[in-house]
Design a protein around this motif. Structure first.
Motif, PDB file in Angstrom:
ATOM      1  N   TYR A 163      -4.628  -5.197  -0.912  1.00 41.24           N
ATOM      2  CA  TYR A 163      -4.278  -4.188   0.082  1.00 41.24           C
ATOM      3  C   TYR A 163      -4.535  -2.789  -0.469  1.00 41.24           C
ATOM      4  N   ALA A 164      -4.588  -1.826   0.445  1.00 40.72           N
ATOM      5  CA  ALA A 164      -4.768  -0.430   0.047  1.00 40.72           C
ATOM      6  C   ALA A 164      -4.207   0.463   1.144  1.00 40.72           C
ATOM      7  N   PRO A 165      -3.524   1.541   0.776  1.00 44.00           N
ATOM      8  CA  PRO A 165      -3.101   2.512   1.787  1.00 44.00           C
ATOM      9  C   PRO A 165      -4.315   3.228   2.364  1.00 44.00           C
ATOM     10  N   VAL A 166      -4.310   3.431   3.665  1.00 48.37           N
ATOM     11  CA  VAL A 166      -5.425   4.108   4.334  1.00 48.37           C
ATOM     12  C   VAL A 166      -4.871   5.131   5.313  1.00 48.37           C
ATOM     13  N   ASP A 167      -5.620   6.189   5.496  1.00 49.40           N
ATOM     14  CA  ASP A 167      -5.217   7.254   6.409  1.00 49.40           C
ATOM     15  C   ASP A 167      -5.379   6.790   7.852  1.00 49.40           C
ATOM     16  N   ILE A 168      -4.405   7.099   8.684  1.00 47.88           N
ATOM     17  CA  ILE A 168      -4.411   6.607  10.059  1.00 47.88           C
ATOM     18  C   ILE A 168      -5.578   7.191  10.863  1.00 47.88           C
ATOM     19  N   VAL A 169      -5.945   8.432  10.578  1.00 47.03           N
ATOM     20  CA  VAL A 169      -7.077   9.050  11.282  1.00 47.03           C
ATOM     21  C   VAL A 169      -8.377   8.348  10.902  1.00 47.03           C
ATOM     22  N   ALA A 170      -8.543   8.076   9.602  1.00 46.97           N
ATOM     23  CA  ALA A 170      -9.750   7.396   9.134  1.00 46.97           C
ATOM     24  C   ALA A 170      -9.849   5.993   9.723  1.00 46.97           C
ATOM     25  N   MET A 171      -8.721   5.294   9.833  1.00 46.12           N
ATOM     26  CA  MET A 171      -8.756   3.933  10.375  1.00 46.12           C
ATOM     27  C   MET A 171      -9.088   3.933  11.860  1.00 46.12           C
ATOM     28  N   LEU A 188      -1.393  -2.933   8.578  1.00 47.74           N
ATOM     29  CA  LEU A 188       0.069  -2.917   8.547  1.00 47.74           C
ATOM     30  C   LEU A 188       0.585  -1.487   8.612  1.00 47.74           C
ATOM     31  N   ARG A 189       1.782  -1.359   9.155  1.00 46.59           N
ATOM     32  CA  ARG A 189       2.446  -0.052   9.188  1.00 46.59           C
ATOM     33  C   ARG A 189       3.827  -0.184   8.573  1.00 46.59           C
ATOM     34  N   VAL A 190       4.161   0.756   7.686  1.00 50.14           N
ATOM     35  CA  VAL A 190       5.481   0.783   7.065  1.00 50.14           C
ATOM     36  C   VAL A 190       6.334   1.797   7.803  1.00 50.14           C
ATOM     37  N   ASN A 191       7.388   1.317   8.448  1.00 46.00           N
ATOM     38  CA  ASN A 191       8.319   2.209   9.136  1.00 46.00           C
ATOM     39  C   ASN A 191       9.359   2.682   8.128  1.00 46.00           C
ATOM     40  N   SER A 192       9.044   3.799   7.490  1.00 46.84           N
ATOM     41  CA  SER A 192       9.868   4.300   6.400  1.00 46.84           C
ATOM     42  C   SER A 192      10.536   5.604   6.799  1.00 46.84           C
ATOM     43  N   ALA A 193      11.693   5.854   6.186  1.00 46.26           N
ATOM     44  CA  ALA A 193      12.390   7.116   6.423  1.00 46.26           C
ATOM     45  C   ALA A 193      11.671   8.280   5.758  1.00 46.26           C
ATOM     46  N   ASN A 194      10.751   7.960   4.847  1.00 41.30           N
ATOM     47  CA  ASN A 194       9.991   8.991   4.142  1.00 41.30           C
ATOM     48  C   ASN A 194       8.899   9.529   5.063  1.00 41.30           C
ATOM     49  N   SER A 195       9.044  10.769   5.494  1.00 38.15           N
ATOM     50  CA  SER A 195       8.106  11.338   6.469  1.00 38.15           C
ATOM     51  C   SER A 195       6.704  11.487   5.905  1.00 38.15           C
ATOM     52  N   SER A 196       6.566  11.554   4.570  1.00 35.04           N
ATOM     53  CA  SER A 196       5.244  11.730   3.969  1.00 35.04           C
ATOM     54  C   SER A 196       4.378  10.492   4.145  1.00 35.04           C
ATOM     55  N   GLN A 197       4.996   9.357   4.483  1.00 37.80           N
ATOM     56  CA  GLN A 197       4.244   8.119   4.672  1.00 37.80           C
ATOM     57  C   GLN A 197       3.930   7.844   6.140  1.00 37.80           C
ATOM     58  N   SER A 198       4.289   8.771   7.029  1.00 36.99           N
ATOM     59  CA  SER A 198       4.163   8.501   8.455  1.00 36.99           C
ATOM     60  C   SER A 198       2.717   8.404   8.914  1.00 36.99           C
ATOM     61  N   ASN A 199       1.789   9.010   8.171  1.00 34.54           N
ATOM     62  CA  ASN A 199       0.383   8.972   8.562  1.00 34.54           C
ATOM     63  C   ASN A 199      -0.416   7.927   7.788  1.00 34.54           C
ATOM     64  N   MET A 200       0.271   7.037   7.097  1.00 35.24           N
ATOM     65  CA  MET A 200      -0.410   6.037   6.283  1.00 35.24           C
ATOM     66  C   MET A 200      -0.241   4.642   6.865  1.00 35.24           C
ATOM     67  N   LEU A 201      -1.323   3.899   6.804  1.00 36.98           N
ATOM     68  CA  LEU A 201      -1.310   2.481   7.142  1.00 36.98           C
ATOM     69  C   LEU A 201      -1.705   1.702   5.896  1.00 36.98           C
ATOM     70  N   ILE A 202      -1.577   0.388   5.956  1.00 40.91           N
ATOM     71  CA  ILE A 202      -1.986  -0.477   4.854  1.00 40.91           C
ATOM     72  C   ILE A 202      -3.031  -1.453   5.375  1.00 40.91           C
ATOM     73  N   LEU A 203      -4.207  -1.414   4.777  1.00 38.87           N
ATOM     74  CA  LEU A 203      -5.239  -2.403   5.063  1.00 38.87           C
ATOM     75  C   LEU A 203      -5.041  -3.563   4.100  1.00 38.87           C
ATOM     76  N   GLN A 204      -4.972  -4.778   4.617  1.00 42.01           N
ATOM     77  CA  GLN A 204      -4.726  -5.942   3.761  1.00 42.01           C
ATOM     78  C   GLN A 204      -5.682  -7.072   4.112  1.00 42.01           C
TER      79      GLN A 204
END
Length: 398
Positions: A308-316, A279-295
């Motif tokens: 679920y857990a937040p995961v780094d987009i590069v790692a995924m 999953l991807r959260v389209n948030s106004a918070n720029s600090s979350q732009s590189n995070m995905l959610i594995l569920q």
């Protein structure tokens, strides 16, 4: 007979299993397992500890028998255990169509005085630790294995991961996430959690651990908070609400009201709810732009999970290319949904017992001192999440 594989497949039930030795005796393979623990995903149900031997034998008709029996009663001065296994286990019979017929028996003597009133009806019904739960879990895990091994993946659906190595890596990562989640809920003695608070039905139980030199977890101090409560809503409805990305912003405080979109998924069962998603959260918070959610969401007649857990987009991206997922740091959170014991039939009647649990990194320095403010923040997070879920589902009971 592989205890590590067995405890992985049944991670929602088995919190610990240790093999001491294996020998052949009169045609039986005898496997010693020391201080196994069995769990229900809730801080309100104590784990059951048992010391037993496991026998395995193939009969002349081809049927395999795998039988456990406690050793406590055979020892001169047995240590007190919360659970003694009378002959329990399964019969596995090969069927002509390539399937297997499994007959499961659970026969235990157990001290249930520590079970909270919320869970007593479920535990007394036998559906918390009984044969029905083992068989339902086995059936679901067989479907999951078939998905991992599948090679004829349809390419028409948007978001379906067709790269077989990528599918295996993502499923392996999700499996580790589920195991870690279950370990942080039941507080098994095999896991290095220290309980800080939580004694009653309305309490949030908070535990802490220090993560050092573990490539699968971020380094630092981790807090795990868990609480269980009753909802007058059928388990199926609760499960569908919590797993649906379109309703996620109704309860997920950390998504900051952003729109959640499914980027990719792997179906791993007949039920559409059995699925691993990215999953991807389209948030106004720029600090979350590189995070995905594995569920991972999974369901059967006896229990459902949304983890679920937040995961780094590069790692995924590395994982989706088929690389080893063991070095992806995860801190899982999520939900365990059980029927309340009041309506165990296929109709899905009765209410739900919902456990909410979070694992959060509160300090990236493992030697740092835990602040009371961190505990208060996690307590507040879980309390607000519970209230949001109750409010969102209240229309179902109005």
């Amino acid at each position: 007979m592989d205890v590590n594989e067995w405890s992985t497949v049944f991670s929602g039930i088995v919190s610990r299993a240790m093999t001491l030795s294996a020998v052949n005796w009169s045609g039986w393979k005898l496997q010693w397992s020391l201080a196994s623990e069995f769990q229900v995903p809730s801080p309100l149900v104590p784990t059951r500890e048992s010391y037993y031997v496991r026998y395995c034998k193939q009969h002349v008709d081809g049927t395999w028998a795998v039988v456990d029996v406690s050793l406590d009663t055979l020892r001169p001065n047995p240590a007190p255990r919360s659970c003694q296994r009378r002959p329990s286990g399964c019969l596995i019979q090969e069927m002509p169509n390539g399937y297997s017929k499994v007959t499961w028996v659970e026969h235990v003597d157990v001290d249930e005085r520590g079970v909270h009133n919320l869970y007593k009806q479920l535990v007394n019904s036998g559906n918390a630790f009984g044969a029905k739960r083992w068989v339902a879990t086995l059936d679901r895990q067989c479907e999951r294995l078939a998905s991992a091994l599948a090679s004829n993946i349809p390419t028409g659906d948007v978001g379906v991961i067709t790269n077989q190595e990528g599918r295996k890596s993502m499923l392996k990562l999700a499996e580790r996430m589920v195991i870690s989640f279950c370990a942080g809920v039941s507080a098994s003695t095999t896991h290095t959690w220290t309980t800080l608070s939580g004694t009653g039905a309305d309490d949030v139980r908070v535990m802490t651990r220090k993560s050092v030199d573990d490539p699968g977890r971020p380094p630092g101090i981790v807090l795990s908070a868990a609480t269980s409560f009753w909802l007058p809503v059928p388990p199926k409805r609760v499960f569908e609400f919590l797993r649906d990305e379109n309703s996620r912003n109704e309860w997920d405080i950390l998504s900051n009201g952003g729109i959640v979109q499914e980027m990719a998924h792997i179906a791993n069962g007949r039920d559409t709810g059995n699925c691993v998603s990215l999953l991807r959260v389209n948030s106004a918070n720029s600090s979350q732009s590189n995070m995905l959610i594995l569920q991972e969401s999974c369901t059967d007649q006896t229990a459902s999970f949304v983890i679920y857990a937040p995961v780094d987009i590069v790692a995924m991206n590395v994982v989706l290319n088929g690389s080893d997922p063991d070095y992806v740091a995860l801190l899982p959170s999520g939900f365990a949904i059980l029927p309340d014991g009041g309506g165990m039939g296929d109709s899905g009647s009765g209410g739900s017992l919902l456990t909410v649990a979070f694992q959060i990194l509160v300090d990236s320095v493992p030697t740092a001192k835990l602040s009371l403010g961190s505990v208060a923040t996690v307590n507040n997070l879980i309390a607000c999440t519970v209230e949001r879920i109750k409010a969102a589902l209240s229309c179902d009971t109005a």
